[in-house]
Design a protein around this motif. Structure first.
Motif, PDB file in Angstrom:
ATOM      1  N   GLY A  87      64.628 -46.330 -91.301  1.00 50.50           N
ATOM      2  CA  GLY A  87      63.450 -45.628 -91.802  1.00 50.50           C
ATOM      3  C   GLY A  87      62.859 -46.197 -93.069  1.00 50.50           C
ATOM      4  O   GLY A  87      61.884 -45.654 -93.591  1.00 50.50           O
ATOM      5  N   HIS A  88      63.397 -47.322 -93.567  1.00 49.66           N
ATOM      6  CA  HIS A  88      62.907 -47.906 -94.812  1.00 49.66           C
ATOM      7  C   HIS A  88      61.983 -49.096 -94.590  1.00 49.66           C
ATOM      8  O   HIS A  88      61.534 -49.717 -95.557  1.00 49.66           O
ATOM      9  N   ARG A  89      61.688 -49.408 -93.332  1.00 49.94           N
ATOM     10  CA  ARG A  89      60.783 -50.503 -93.020  1.00 49.94           C
ATOM     11  C   ARG A  89      59.835 -50.060 -91.914  1.00 49.94           C
ATOM     12  O   ARG A  89      60.284 -49.546 -90.888  1.00 49.94           O
ATOM     13  N   PRO A  90      58.503 -50.245 -92.103  1.00 49.45           N
ATOM     14  CA  PRO A  90      57.577 -49.840 -91.035  1.00 49.45           C
ATOM     15  C   PRO A  90      57.772 -50.693 -89.789  1.00 49.45           C
ATOM     16  O   PRO A  90      57.642 -51.917 -89.837  1.00 49.45           O
ATOM     17  N   ALA A  91      58.110 -50.055 -88.692  1.00 51.64           N
ATOM     18  CA  ALA A  91      58.414 -50.786 -87.463  1.00 51.64           C
ATOM     19  C   ALA A  91      57.170 -51.479 -86.917  1.00 51.64           C
ATOM     20  O   ALA A  91      56.050 -50.967 -87.000  1.00 51.64           O
ATOM     21  N   LEU A  92      57.379 -52.666 -86.357  1.00 49.69           N
ATOM     22  CA  LEU A  92      56.312 -53.413 -85.698  1.00 49.69           C
ATOM     23  C   LEU A  92      56.195 -52.913 -84.267  1.00 49.69           C
ATOM     24  O   LEU A  92      57.171 -52.922 -83.516  1.00 49.69           O
ATOM     25  N   LEU A  93      54.996 -52.488 -83.879  1.00 49.83           N
ATOM     26  CA  LEU A  93      54.785 -51.899 -82.559  1.00 49.83           C
ATOM     27  C   LEU A  93      54.311 -52.911 -81.527  1.00 49.83           C
ATOM     28  O   LEU A  93      54.668 -52.820 -80.350  1.00 49.83           O
ATOM     29  N   ALA A  94      53.478 -53.848 -81.945  1.00 48.63           N
ATOM     30  CA  ALA A  94      52.918 -54.822 -81.002  1.00 48.63           C
ATOM     31  C   ALA A  94      52.332 -55.994 -81.775  1.00 48.63           C
ATOM     32  O   ALA A  94      52.008 -55.883 -82.958  1.00 48.63           O
ATOM     33  N   VAL A  95      52.198 -57.121 -81.062  1.00 50.53           N
ATOM     34  CA  VAL A  95      51.614 -58.337 -81.629  1.00 50.53           C
ATOM     35  C   VAL A  95      50.604 -58.883 -80.635  1.00 50.53           C
ATOM     36  O   VAL A  95      50.812 -58.838 -79.418  1.00 50.53           O
ATOM     37  N   HIS A  96      49.492 -59.386 -81.159  1.00 49.82           N
ATOM     38  CA  HIS A  96      48.481 -60.036 -80.297  1.00 49.82           C
ATOM     39  C   HIS A  96      48.054 -61.339 -80.940  1.00 49.82           C
ATOM     40  O   HIS A  96      47.678 -61.375 -82.108  1.00 49.82           O
ATOM     41  N   ASP A  97      48.151 -62.448 -80.189  1.00 53.91           N
ATOM     42  CA  ASP A  97      47.784 -63.764 -80.686  1.00 53.91           C
ATOM     43  C   ASP A  97      46.508 -64.255 -80.023  1.00 53.91           C
ATOM     44  O   ASP A  97      46.260 -63.990 -78.832  1.00 53.91           O
ATOM     45  N   ALA A  98      45.713 -64.986 -80.794  1.00 54.53           N
ATOM     46  CA  ALA A  98      44.483 -65.583 -80.267  1.00 54.53           C
ATOM     47  C   ALA A  98      44.193 -66.860 -81.037  1.00 54.53           C
ATOM     48  O   ALA A  98      44.628 -67.036 -82.176  1.00 54.53           O
ATOM     49  N   VAL A  99      43.459 -67.765 -80.396  1.00 57.23           N
ATOM     50  CA  VAL A  99      43.020 -69.000 -81.030  1.00 57.23           C
ATOM     51  C   VAL A  99      41.535 -69.157 -80.773  1.00 57.23           C
ATOM     52  O   VAL A  99      41.057 -68.938 -79.659  1.00 57.23           O
ATOM     53  N   ASP A 100      40.796 -69.529 -81.810  1.00 56.90           N
ATOM     54  CA  ASP A 100      39.353 -69.696 -81.670  1.00 56.90           C
ATOM     55  C   ASP A 100      38.896 -70.811 -82.608  1.00 56.90           C
ATOM     56  O   ASP A 100      39.090 -70.726 -83.826  1.00 56.90           O
ATOM     57  N   ASP A 101      38.328 -71.852 -82.052  1.00 56.59           N
ATOM     58  CA  ASP A 101      37.713 -72.932 -82.813  1.00 56.59           C
ATOM     59  C   ASP A 101      38.667 -73.512 -83.859  1.00 56.59           C
ATOM     60  O   ASP A 101      38.310 -73.710 -85.025  1.00 56.59           O
ATOM     61  N   GLY A 102      39.903 -73.770 -83.441  1.00 54.80           N
ATOM     62  CA  GLY A 102      40.859 -74.424 -84.316  1.00 54.80           C
ATOM     63  C   GLY A 102      41.594 -73.513 -85.275  1.00 54.80           C
ATOM     64  O   GLY A 102      42.417 -73.985 -86.069  1.00 54.80           O
ATOM     65  N   THR A 103      41.316 -72.216 -85.231  1.00 53.08           N
ATOM     66  CA  THR A 103      41.998 -71.252 -86.088  1.00 53.08           C
ATOM     67  C   THR A 103      42.808 -70.297 -85.230  1.00 53.08           C
ATOM     68  O   THR A 103      42.314 -69.797 -84.216  1.00 53.08           O
ATOM     69  N   ALA A 104      44.052 -70.071 -85.637  1.00 56.46           N
ATOM     70  CA  ALA A 104      44.924 -69.131 -84.932  1.00 56.46           C
ATOM     71  C   ALA A 104      44.886 -67.784 -85.643  1.00 56.46           C
ATOM     72  O   ALA A 104      44.775 -67.716 -86.875  1.00 56.46           O
ATOM     73  N   TYR A 105      44.984 -66.714 -84.862  1.00 57.04           N
ATOM     74  CA  TYR A 105      44.971 -65.354 -85.390  1.00 57.04           C
ATOM     75  C   TYR A 105      46.150 -64.592 -84.799  1.00 57.04           C
ATOM     76  O   TYR A 105      46.407 -64.662 -83.600  1.00 57.04           O
ATOM     77  N   ARG A 106      46.859 -63.896 -85.645  1.00 56.05           N
ATOM     78  CA  ARG A 106      47.922 -63.009 -85.178  1.00 56.05           C
ATOM     79  C   ARG A 106      47.647 -61.608 -85.708  1.00 56.05           C
ATOM     80  O   ARG A 106      47.521 -61.392 -86.914  1.00 56.05           O
TER      81      ARG A 106
END
Length: 278
Positions: A87-106
């Motif tokens: 309970g001392h760390r906010p749990a990660l629920l989901a991740v979404h990755d994308a790439v556009d014009d040479g830049t990656a986004y998470r």
């Protein structure tokens, strides 16, 4: 929290990809507030899932060829290693990755933490009156973090050898034990009650006592709270903690040389003097 980036293109593309990630993860963002990272590298905002759960959607970007490694995978690796850390760390629920014009986004969707952080700045600007139970929870949480086995590295011996010599003028002290550390433990990453520790990008192996030394460094302007940090973490001031203290002191002096954390310059030099005497 930083201001939106000065470059309008960066601001526009980050907002567009943040909205796209919200759509991909089936969440609705609440635009009442947004939180930018340094130079627009990250953008976060409160959100709600399709079932109404309160969440936080954070988008991070990087050049496509640099979208890997410790910082990029920190939150995902932390979820696998720690879960919600009792309970001392906010749990990660989901991740979404994308790439556009040479830049990656998470995009990282996490449980929302509604309790405010203890300081708007990593450097503590006022004395804190925290209950004994809070300090006990912090110490217990860090013990659990230290015990986790990982191949991730937060601090490298090569950096210690170079930086401690350069900024403290002494050889790097021998590391008696390497342990796992959050590695960015400051007051803008901690909440009060309930205690939550945020921002798990850079966690990994470091010299024993590294988190305690980091928290102490960011508390140097507040002597009463700094004394409490040293009392709660007796590794500080001990032979076992010397390597961690010297490393953190060198790191912060390096940032001062770059024009950051200049308010800490005098107490950091006083700390460096004490470390040299040890």
């Amino acid at each position: 929290m930083y201001s939106p980036p000065l470059d309008p293109y960066t601001e526009q593309r980050m907002r567009a990809h943040h909205a796209g990630a919200a759509n991909a993860l089936d969440v609705r963002t609440e635009q009442v507030s947004e939180f930018w990272g340094w130079t627009g590298r990250t953008l976060g905002s409160p959100a709600r899932t399709a079932t109404g759960e309160r969440a936080w959607l954070r988008l991070v970007s990087a050049p496509e060829d640099k979208a890997s490694g410790k910082l990029w995978d920190g939150a995902l690796d932390a979820q696998c290693a720690f879960g919600d850390l009792d309970g001392h760390r906010p749990a990660l629920l989901a991740v979404h990755d994308a790439v556009d014009d040479g830049t990656a986004y998470r995009a990282e969707l996490s449980v929302r933490v509604d309790e405010p952080v203890l300081s708007g700045d990593p450097i503590l600007q006022r004395e804190l009156q925290l209950p004994d139970s809070w300090w006990e929870d912090l110490a217990g949480m860090l013990e659990k973090v230290e015990a986790v086995d990982t191949g991730r590295v937060a601090v490298r011996q090569q950096y210690m050898d170079r930086a401690i010599s350069q900024f403290l003028g002494i050889p790097a002290p021998a590391v008696t034990r390497w342990t796992t550390a959050h590695a960015d433990l400051h007051w803008a990453n901690l909440t009060g009650s309930p205690l939550q520790l945020l921002d798990w990008e850079g966690w990994g192996q470091a010299p024993e006592g590294f988190d305690a030394a980091t928290l102490y460094a960011y508390t140097l302007l507040q002597p009463d709270t700094a004394a409490r940090v040293r009392a709660v973490f007796p590794v500080l001031g001990s032979p076992a903690g010397l390597a961690a203290e010297a490393t953190v002191c060198a790191q912060l002096l390096q940032t001062v040389g770059r024009g950051d954390n200049v308010i800490l310059e005098a107490p950091l030099h006083a700390w460096a003097d004490a470390l040299r005497r040890r």
